[in-house]
Design an enzyme around this catalytic site. Structure first.
Site, PDB file in Angstrom:
ATOM      1  N   HIS A 120      18.261  65.705  44.343  1.00 49.30           N
ATOM      2  CA  HIS A 120      17.942  64.385  43.800  1.00 49.30           C
ATOM      3  C   HIS A 120      16.592  64.306  44.664  1.00 49.30           C
ATOM      4  O   HIS A 120      15.401  63.888  43.478  1.00 49.30           O
ATOM      5  CB  HIS A 120      18.622  63.049  44.418  1.00 49.30           C
ATOM      6  CG  HIS A 120      20.023  62.768  43.088  1.00 49.30           C
ATOM      7  ND1 HIS A 120      20.683  62.834  44.653  1.00 49.30           N
ATOM      8  CD2 HIS A 120      20.215  63.023  42.209  1.00 49.30           C
ATOM      9  CE1 HIS A 120      21.944  62.524  44.017  1.00 49.30           C
ATOM     10  NE2 HIS A 120      21.656  62.912  42.027  1.00 49.30           N
ATOM     11  N   GLY A 157      17.587  68.160  36.798  1.00 46.40           N
ATOM     12  CA  GLY A 157      17.602  69.013  37.822  1.00 46.40           C
ATOM     13  C   GLY A 157      18.399  69.925  37.140  1.00 46.40           C
ATOM     14  O   GLY A 157      18.912  69.653  36.056  1.00 46.40           O
ATOM     15  N   GLN A 178      28.861  57.194  30.092  1.00 48.18           N
ATOM     16  CA  GLN A 178      28.893  58.719  30.106  1.00 48.18           C
ATOM     17  C   GLN A 178      30.301  58.862  30.612  1.00 48.18           C
ATOM     18  O   GLN A 178      30.768  60.410  30.786  1.00 48.18           O
ATOM     19  CB  GLN A 178      27.572  59.193  30.476  1.00 48.18           C
ATOM     20  CG  GLN A 178      27.591  59.201  32.138  1.00 48.18           C
ATOM     21  CD  GLN A 178      25.854  59.707  32.467  1.00 48.18           C
ATOM     22  OE1 GLN A 178      25.189  58.864  32.168  1.00 48.18           O
ATOM     23  NE2 GLN A 178      25.866  60.693  33.619  1.00 48.18           N
ATOM     24  N   ALA A 190      24.125  57.668  44.885  1.00 51.55           N
ATOM     25  CA  ALA A 190      24.158  58.514  45.863  1.00 51.55           C
ATOM     26  C   ALA A 190      24.020  59.643  46.430  1.00 51.55           C
ATOM     27  O   ALA A 190      23.790  60.711  45.835  1.00 51.55           O
ATOM     28  CB  ALA A 190      26.013  59.336  45.570  1.00 51.55           C
TER      29      ALA A 190
END
Ligand code: AMP
Length: 282
Positions: free
Chosen positions: A37, A147, A61, A32
């Site tokens: 990203h 990030g 996760q 997505a």
């Protein structure tokens, strides 16, 4: 750009690249894809010879099955974006390719994995360590890009790298925001129009809390942020912590608010958003 679905083919591509002395860059994602990203991919493209981007919604996760079920997926569009961004490989494995058998490994991630997201989402960081360790093993990446939006995740990955003895260098990248300040997130598409309209307040309040923060105490700044979020009807604050940027230990309320990071998690309906802000050194 090559789209690779299997671990064997990925290992072959890595072997070929390594035989040319290529510096290998890895950008792990759950797809997505958005400009956040893509900023990581652009940085990897600049600094590495061979750029691998993984697109994999990692079930281990997710501590909340609904979150996994509703997680946005757009594999075709993602591959097209990665092609345009100049990636060499999009690695898009299935769950059974990544986990041919259940992964029972428990990682020793230390204190950085126990606070904030670690406390609120039991098992989350162990799942992150499982998938990222596999990706590091498959790709033998020289550099991996993460990030700062997931500020705690970077500390956890560093802990995983240290405990597993990986040689991969971790490269933190700045948060990319919408023009109204909202941190880009794959989950933003799940916000209603009304929720989307108030969501930028999260960053606005954090940014306001930085003004003169050096002359205030941690307790005062925390109060300011908590009051600001609580005043917005559509939001529910899960936590706001002001922490040491390396150890992620909470600073005491009477400490000066400097050289620290404020980490926040807010619910808008059933959408959970995270963000953070740096309080500069004195
Ligand atoms: P995700 O697909 O959410 O697992 O994120 C994959 C990588 O992209 C992680 O390293 C994130 O921290 C990073 N990322 C996600 N959103 C942003 C953003 N707004 N700015 C910078 N990096 C981001």
């Amino acid at each position: 750009m090559k789209i690779i679905y299997t671990v064997n083919e990925l290992r072959r591509a890595v072997r070929d690249a390594k035989s040319n002395q290529s510096v290998i860059g890895l950008v792990p994602t759950m797809g997505a894809l958005h400009q956040g990203h893509l900023s990581l991919v652009a940085r990897a493209r600049k600094e590495c010879d061979f750029v691998i981007v993984s697109v994999f919604v990692n079930p281990t996760q997710f501590n909340n099955p609904d979150d996994l079920r509703t997680y946005p997926r757009s594999e075709e569009a993602d591959c097209e974006l990665l092609r345009q961004a100049g990636a060499d490989v999009a690695f898009v494995p299935s769950v059974s390719e990544m986990y041919p058998e259940p992964d029972t490994r428990i990682f020793d991630l230390g204190k950085v994995a126990q606070v904030m997201e670690g406390a609120m989402r039991p098992g989350h960081f162990n799942g992150v360590a499982q998938v990222v360790s596999k990706l590091f093993d498959f790709t033998q990446a020289d550099r991996a890009y993460f990030g700062e939006k997931d500020f705690q995740q970077i500390a956890v990955i560093r802990a995983m790298v240290a405990s597993e003895g990986f040689k991969t260098q971790i490269v933190p990248c700045p948060i990319v925001r919408e023009s109204d300040g909202l941190a880009l997130s794959s989950r933003n598409v799940r916000l209603s129009g009304e929720q989307r309209a108030v969501a930028p307040r999260i960053h606005a309040i954090l940014a306001e809390s930085c003004i003169g923060a050096n002359e205030k105490s941690v307790g005062e700044v925390k109060q300011f942020v908590c009051d600001g979020i609580s005043a917005i009807e559509a939001m529910r604050l899960e936590y706001f912590e002001i922490v040491n940027p390396t150890t992620l230990e909470s600073l005491p309320d009477d400490a000066p608010c400097s050289d620290a990071v404020g980490c926040i998690t807010v619910w808008l309906g059933d959408v959970r958003l995270i963000d953070n802000i740096k309080y500069s050194a004195l």
